[in-house]
Design an enzyme around this catalytic site. Structure first.
Site, PDB file in Angstrom:
ATOM      1  N   LYS A 101       0.855  -1.189   0.000  1.00  0.00           N
ATOM      2  CA  LYS A 101       0.000   0.000   0.000  1.00  0.00           C
ATOM      3  C   LYS A 101       0.892   1.241   0.000  1.00  0.00           C
ATOM      4  O   LYS A 101       1.631   1.489   0.957  1.00  0.00           O
ATOM      5  CB  LYS A 101      -0.915   0.011   1.231  1.00  0.00           C
ATOM      6  CG  LYS A 101      -1.650   1.352   1.394  1.00  0.00           C
ATOM      7  CD  LYS A 101      -2.592   1.373   2.576  1.00  0.00           C
ATOM      8  CE  LYS A 101      -2.929   2.804   2.960  1.00  0.00           C
ATOM      9  NZ  LYS A 101      -3.847   2.888   4.105  1.00  0.00           N
ATOM     10  N   GLY A 162      -8.508   8.642   9.771  1.00  0.00           N
ATOM     11  CA  GLY A 162      -8.766   8.680  11.211  1.00  0.00           C
ATOM     12  C   GLY A 162      -9.859   9.639  11.639  1.00  0.00           C
ATOM     13  O   GLY A 162     -10.086   9.814  12.832  1.00  0.00           O
ATOM     14  N   ALA A 188      -9.828   5.144   4.127  1.00  0.00           N
ATOM     15  CA  ALA A 188      -9.834   6.291   5.046  1.00  0.00           C
ATOM     16  C   ALA A 188     -11.178   6.994   5.083  1.00  0.00           C
ATOM     17  O   ALA A 188     -11.787   7.256   4.042  1.00  0.00           O
ATOM     18  CB  ALA A 188      -8.771   7.321   4.692  1.00  0.00           C
ATOM     19  N   GLY A 189     -11.611   7.279   6.297  1.00  0.00           N
ATOM     20  CA  GLY A 189     -12.787   8.102   6.507  1.00  0.00           C
ATOM     21  C   GLY A 189     -13.998   7.371   7.054  1.00  0.00           C
ATOM     22  O   GLY A 189     -14.887   7.993   7.622  1.00  0.00           O
ATOM     23  N   ASN A 210      -9.220   1.210   9.567  1.00  0.00           N
ATOM     24  CA  ASN A 210      -8.466   0.865  10.774  1.00  0.00           C
ATOM     25  C   ASN A 210      -9.110   1.495  12.009  1.00  0.00           C
ATOM     26  O   ASN A 210      -9.653   0.813  12.872  1.00  0.00           O
ATOM     27  CB  ASN A 210      -7.008   1.311  10.622  1.00  0.00           C
ATOM     28  CG  ASN A 210      -6.082   0.779  11.712  1.00  0.00           C
ATOM     29  OD1 ASN A 210      -4.887   0.662  11.515  1.00  0.00           O
ATOM     30  ND2 ASN A 210      -6.586   0.443  12.885  1.00  0.00           N
ATOM     31  N   THR A 211      -9.102   2.832  12.047  1.00  0.00           N
ATOM     32  CA  THR A 211      -9.551   3.509  13.263  1.00  0.00           C
ATOM     33  C   THR A 211     -11.009   3.213  13.592  1.00  0.00           C
ATOM     34  O   THR A 211     -11.369   3.092  14.768  1.00  0.00           O
ATOM     35  CB  THR A 211      -9.339   5.025  13.129  1.00  0.00           C
ATOM     36  OG1 THR A 211      -8.003   5.253  12.672  1.00  0.00           O
ATOM     37  CG2 THR A 211      -9.527   5.730  14.455  1.00  0.00           C
TER      38      THR A 211
END
Lengths: 267, 67
Positions: A101, A162, A188-189, A210-211
């Site tokens: 990535k 995040g 992301a997001g 992830n987050t």
């Protein structure tokens, strides 16, 4: 239902890709990844702690590379050169593993991608035989440039890394999907399950997060929710949603055969 | 006496040594690591045959949790 998710020629069952950062410990990382059903997990490459406890557990013990497809990232890199060096180290570390990535960041405040540096790094990495999944802006023109550069997946942000703000510009995500033939993965997001479902309903091929999982109060439960959301969103996309009717309602029940209306007592 | 920079910190050694020996001195022998010397990868198979010289800069990395 045969609905293959293919990246760089390899078929996966799960369209959910999970990051391994920010968990309480490796046991929780492992439990969340397993609950998510993800087969591809991102990892970061960092300096060893010199003089650390030699018996300290490692991520590779918690998530054996034989069981999961590792996706080493270039998080924290702000130049093409640093990103390329990081992934060369990753390939050496993971015995020649070449699926990576790429992310080249623009500034530490937004973590927004630096697209000129991203394109530069993609060109070098592809030439060196890497299979590059690339974090990028939700810009269809640059997405096409990355496809032309030889990347294997286009991964636009849906909102800042995040941030958990969800899919802020669904139109742009759809423009990206329309601009390339490669798999498009929202990276992301995503903040909660409905965000993941929306991404899939837009026609994305997958979601990377992830987050949203790691920072949930119960990461393992959220991982399970995300698995269902990605599956539900994908099936809704494949099923083809009904058209929206902006100006009129349409009853779901038959209009024929209703019982006689009551006579008004006032009449 | 030579001085090399390992992961950003200066390290002193009495005499020249190879990368494998340096890795062992850092208590990282047998760990899953990758090494870069002066910006170039040192393949695992070449750790023992690659000498470290005064002023070299090494990066020794592992995989950690990340998105």
């Amino acid at each position: 239902m045969n609905d293959e998710f293919i990246i760089a020629g390899k078929s996966y069952r799960s369209r959910l890709l999970i990051g391994t950062g920010k968990y309480k410990d490796f046991a929780q990382t492992r439990a969340a990844v397993e609950a998510s059903g993800a087969e591809i997990v991102t990892v970061a490459i960092r300096r060893t702690n010199i003089g650390q406890n030699a018996n300290e557990p490692s991520l590779l013990d918690a998530l054996p590379p034989s069981k999961f497809t590792y996706l080493p990232n270039t998080a924290g890199c702000y130049s093409a050169e640093d990103a390329v060096r990081t992934l060369r180290l990753a390939r050496e570390l993971l015995d020649g593993h070449d699926l990576v990535k790429l992310e080249v960041l623009g500034d530490p405040h937004t973590l927004y991608p630096n697209m000129p540096e991203t394109l530069k790094a993609a060109g070098v990495l592809v030439k060196e035989g890497f299979k590059v999944m690339v974090y990028c802006s939700d810009d269809p023109i640059q997405a096409k440039m990355l496809e032309d550069a030889g990347c294997v997946a286009i991964m636009p942000l849906a909102s800042l890394i995040g941030s958990g703000m969800g899919i802020l510009n669904p139109w742009n995500v759809q423009l990206v999907i329309g601009a390339v033939t490669l798999p498009v993965i929202v990276d992301a997001g995503v903040g909660t399950a409905s965000d993941a479902a929306i991404a899939m309903e837009l026609g994305c091929d997958g979601v990377l997060m992830n987050t949203a999982v790691a920072a949930a109060k119960d990461p393992v439960l959220m991982a399970r929710a995300m698995k269902k959301a990605v599956e539900a969103g994908r099936e809704a996309w494949l099923a083809g949603r009904m058209p929206k009717r902006h100006y009129s309602a349409a009853p779901s029940s038959p209009t024929e055969g209703r019982i006689a209306p009551s006579r008004s007592k006032a009449a | 006496m030579i001085q090399v920079i390992v992961n950003g910190a200066p390290q002193r050694f009495e005499q020249s040594l190879d990368v494998a020996a340096l890795v062992a001195r850092m208590q990282l022998a047998g760990k899953r690591i990758a090494v870069e010397k002066n910006g170039e990868i040192v393949p695992r198979s070449a750790l023992g045959a690659t000498m470290v010289a005064d002023g070299d800069r090494l990066e020794i990395v592992v995989a950690v949790g990340g998105g």
